[in-house]
Design a protein around this motif. Structure first.
Motif, short mmCIF file in Angstrom:
data_model
loop_
_atom_site.label_atom_id
_atom_site.label_comp_id
_atom_site.label_asym_id
_atom_site.label_seq_id
_atom_site.Cartn_x
_atom_site.Cartn_y
_atom_site.Cartn_z
N LEU A 119 0.83 -1.32 -0.13
CA LEU A 119 0.01 0.07 0.15
C LEU A 119 1.03 1.17 -0.16
CD1 LEU A 119 -2.38 -1.82 0.08
CD2 LEU A 119 -3.44 -0.37 2.26
N ALA A 120 1.90 1.37 0.82
CA ALA A 120 2.92 2.34 0.82
C ALA A 120 3.40 2.77 -0.71
CB ALA A 120 3.97 2.13 1.72
N ARG A 171 4.38 13.21 -5.78
CA ARG A 171 5.29 14.51 -5.22
C ARG A 171 4.97 14.51 -3.84
NH1 ARG A 171 3.51 19.46 -9.19
NH2 ARG A 171 5.49 19.11 -10.41
N LEU A 172 4.32 13.63 -3.21
CA LEU A 172 3.70 13.68 -1.83
C LEU A 172 4.35 12.78 -0.94
CD1 LEU A 172 2.04 15.53 0.02
CD2 LEU A 172 -0.08 14.17 -0.46
N VAL A 173 4.57 11.65 -1.59
CA VAL A 173 4.81 10.25 -0.88
C VAL A 173 6.10 9.56 -1.16
CG1 VAL A 173 3.80 7.78 -0.36
CG2 VAL A 173 2.31 9.69 -0.45
N VAL A 174 6.66 9.04 0.07
CA VAL A 174 7.84 8.03 -0.39
C VAL A 174 7.68 6.90 0.62
CG1 VAL A 174 9.12 9.58 1.51
CG2 VAL A 174 10.37 8.34 -0.23
N HIS A 175 8.20 5.69 0.04
CA HIS A 175 7.58 4.48 0.86
C HIS A 175 9.18 4.04 1.39
CE1 HIS A 175 9.29 2.35 -2.71
NE2 HIS A 175 9.43 1.30 -1.71
N ARG A 176 10.21 4.67 1.28
CA ARG A 176 11.63 4.06 1.50
C ARG A 176 12.08 5.25 2.71
NH1 ARG A 176 14.99 3.38 -3.77
NH2 ARG A 176 13.79 5.20 -4.25
N ASP A 203 5.76 4.95 6.55
CA ASP A 203 6.56 3.96 7.25
C ASP A 203 5.56 2.75 7.63
OD1 ASP A 203 8.32 2.41 8.67
OD2 ASP A 203 8.80 3.83 10.23
N TRP A 204 5.75 1.54 6.78
CA TRP A 204 5.02 0.42 6.97
C TRP A 204 5.89 -0.75 7.81
CZ3 TRP A 204 8.19 -3.42 5.16
CH2 TRP A 204 9.24 -3.14 4.18
N SER A 205 7.05 -0.37 8.11
CA SER A 205 8.16 -1.31 8.78
C SER A 205 7.58 -1.79 10.18
CB SER A 205 9.44 -0.76 8.75
OG SER A 205 9.73 0.39 9.69
#
Length: 293
Positions: free
Chosen positions: A192-193, A202-207, A220-222
């Motif tokens: 989902l991230a 432009r708004l989200v980063v998953h790393r 942060d899914w971790s």
């Protein structure tokens, strides 16, 4: 001389009640303990049966801050502890099961952090969590935008999400789930991230990579990993002020136009409980837990 207070038949030593923990506001240790006693009815159900990690700050947030996972030395024998599996071998952790244990732990001056599983089934997730963390100049306003997208996306899979402030700069999204391992919950949350980043590049980063984060919301899914913990609802944080990780309504998330709107201190929480009750209470209803697709 440390005053001894009787709490539900247990003798609890409460020390340094006059000590100012938060110089910015003059908030004392006595006020911190009073806060925890006042919100105990809503906080305890979110801690019960979950091994607790303590982020301790005995001299206030500006002093030494350290993480305690194992049972602290000097823990009274009446405080419940449990053996918890860890990769490096089993460890004993505290379970805060009642008011006396809560007051004993609060006297250590701590943030309460819990796993996304209960002690009866370590590694079987009963919570899904997303920690939305804004990289400056992004703020909680941007987190709200991402939270609304995630809420809708989760609803599409039949999962009902609830929001709380992190008590720092961001937002936490939680959902009650069932029938999944921590690994499966992590995989699903990561998926989902990644989707959120694709939908809102432009708004989200998953790393977690720091260089990618300025001006964006890190999803942060971790924290779904079995070994990870997240700040519990209603815990006071080790921040410059006695900020609390506070459940919020979706109307508040939708209406958030400035960062200060979603910042709550210990003194704000009790009036909110009178208005709303525990907005996270549905997480405690096993009948409302969803399987993940």
């Amino acid at each position: 001389m440390t005053p001894i207070t009787e709490v539900e038949g247990r003798r609890v030593a409460l020390s340094n009640l006059e000590k100012v923990l938060y110089p910015a506001t003059g908030f004392t240790k006595g006020e911190l303990l009073h806060y925890y006693a006042t919100v105990a009815d809503v906080l305890l159900p979110h801690l019960r049966d979950r091994p607790v990690s303590f982020l301790r700050y005995p001299d206030g947030p500006e002093g030494q801050v350290f993480f305690t996972k194992n049972v602290p030395p000097g823990t009274p024998e009446w405080v419940t502890t449990a053996e918890v599996p860890r990769s490096e071998g089993p460890a004993r952790m505290v379970l805060v099961q009642d008011l006396a244990s809560l007051m004993w732990a609060a006297n250590l001056v701590t943030e309460f952090h819990t796993h996304q599983w209960a002690i009866g089934a370590p590694g079987e997730a009963d919570r899904l969590v997303f920690d939305l963390d804004p990289g400056a100049p992004a703020t909680v306003v941007h987190c709200c935008e991402v939270a609304l997208w995630l809420r809708e996306r989760l609803a599409g899979d039949g999962v009902e999400a609830y929001a709380k402030t992190s008590g720092s700069k961001g937002l936490h999204l939680l959902a009650a789930v069932r029938g999944v391992s921590s690994e499966q919950a992590s995989e699903y949350a990561k998926g989902l991230a990644v989707e959120a980043e694709r939908a809102m590049p432009r708004l989200v980063v998953h790393r977690m990579t720091r260089s990618l984060r300025p001006g964006k919301v890190f999803v942060d899914w971790s924290q779904n990993a079995a070994r990870k913990t997240t700040a519990a609802p209603y815990t006071v944080r080790a921040r410059p002020e006695p900020a609390v990780s506070t459940p919020v309504t979706w109307d508040e998330v939708e209406g958030c136009r400035e960062a200060g709107r979603l910042a709550f201190l210990a003194e704000d929480v009790v009036p909110r409980l009178q208005d709303f009750g525990d907005l996270m209470a549905p997480l405690l209803d096993a009948g409302r837990a969803s399987p993940l697709p």
